[in-house]
Scaffold this active site. Sequence first.
Site, PDB file in Angstrom:
ATOM      1  N   ASP A  17       0.051  -7.649   1.317  1.00 35.08           N
ATOM      2  CA  ASP A  17       0.454  -6.248   1.472  1.00 35.08           C
ATOM      3  C   ASP A  17       1.975  -6.089   1.504  1.00 35.08           C
ATOM      4  OD1 ASP A  17       0.124  -3.529   1.655  1.00 35.08           O
ATOM      5  OD2 ASP A  17      -0.239  -3.519   3.819  1.00 35.08           O
ATOM      6  N   HIS A  42       0.818  -1.218   0.000  1.00 38.95           N
ATOM      7  CA  HIS A  42       0.000   0.000   0.000  1.00 38.95           C
ATOM      8  C   HIS A  42       0.851   1.268   0.000  1.00 38.95           C
ATOM      9  CE1 HIS A  42       0.352  -0.170   4.529  1.00 38.95           C
ATOM     10  NE2 HIS A  42       0.411   1.139   4.361  1.00 38.95           N
ATOM     11  N   SER A  50       4.685   2.682   7.786  1.00 37.30           N
ATOM     12  CA  SER A  50       4.336   1.485   7.014  1.00 37.30           C
ATOM     13  C   SER A  50       5.521   0.995   6.201  1.00 37.30           C
ATOM     14  CB  SER A  50       3.167   1.796   6.076  1.00 37.30           C
ATOM     15  OG  SER A  50       1.991   2.035   6.803  1.00 37.30           O
TER      16      SER A  50
END
Length: 384
Positions: A150, A120, A228
């Site tokens: 992911d 992402h 992230s």
Amino acid sequence: MPNAPQSQNPPDRLTALALPLALVFVGFVALAWMHGNRAGIVHALTATEVRPITPRGDLAASERATIELFERCSPSVVYVSPLEHRSVRHAGTTSVEDVSTGTGSGFIWDRAGHIVTNFHVIEGASGALVTLQDNSTWTAKTISVYEDKDLAVLTIEAPPELLTPLAVGSARDLRVGQSVFAIGSPYELDYTFTHGIISALDREIDTTSGSIIQEVIQTDAAINPGNSGGPLLDSAGRLIGVNTMIYSESGSSAGIGFALPVEVVNRVVTQLINNGRVVRPALGVVMVRDEEIFRRGLSGVPIRSVDPGSAAERAGLRGVSSGSEGRLALGDMILKIGETPTPDTVTLLNTLDKHDIGETVHVTVERDGETLDVPVTLQEQDEP
């Protein structure tokens, strides 16, 4: 005529005024003195010498260990900037340029220049820039992704001497309460180091593809937007997870962060590097959809059909068939893979993902009221 009494002599006027005048004079003198010496009085009350520095002594052992961990592991963490093709106007002309559209974190996987981050982070990007700790910036030459977990792997052509891979640990033996550390770039503040504990294990999170990732690590180490793709480390500085998301109504850290377990990362990244894609192990069957399983209140995965020539067919697994008088006969219902129960297809697929193509697994099925153990050698999943 008697003599009138004589009045007393009045006091001298100057003598009567002397005392008040003297008091007024003393007051003026006092006021003048106070005004002239006010700064001196204040200074006398507030002046002090510079305080001496008290030696702190040696750092605590835990502090030294934390500092050493950051200094050793931070060179392996990178700053990821996804790029997007955009029209940019300069001096009356318009051109298409790659423009940075966000920020994220990542880490060095090996000295060949492979960088791991979240899918992402670079989703929808036309490319990406990777900045190392020495502030050198490199353009990603290739980007391989696996949306269901992911994860993404970027490849840069940096010299090996600039690339320090993290040691890979294990998430299998983690315990709630264990210390963990995160390094990343929240809000573009690169190389931010946070500390916390493992708050829970075996969580589940949804991905943008709609799949579910199981065995996720929950931590209270501060994780914010920009973290992230960065590493979650144990107290030995080993990679145990990839920081992926937070649970927060405000969008800021609320002490609930989630990280993909390193076993998933290791398996997926290895395939992305070797094949450019992830090849999943499969049985070679078509399964009944979860909606139908839940509607019927089943606790297992019925096999709708078995692919011709598949591993399942060779192992003798059965799908739905036509019985006598045209009635449908139910096929096998998969109850377990190995020792792991499979109440739905998501759990079944995630369980198969833990195995390798060519590996033989024991599939427990229910058939005609009996429970059978069927060995199946896993095949490569056919492309949709």
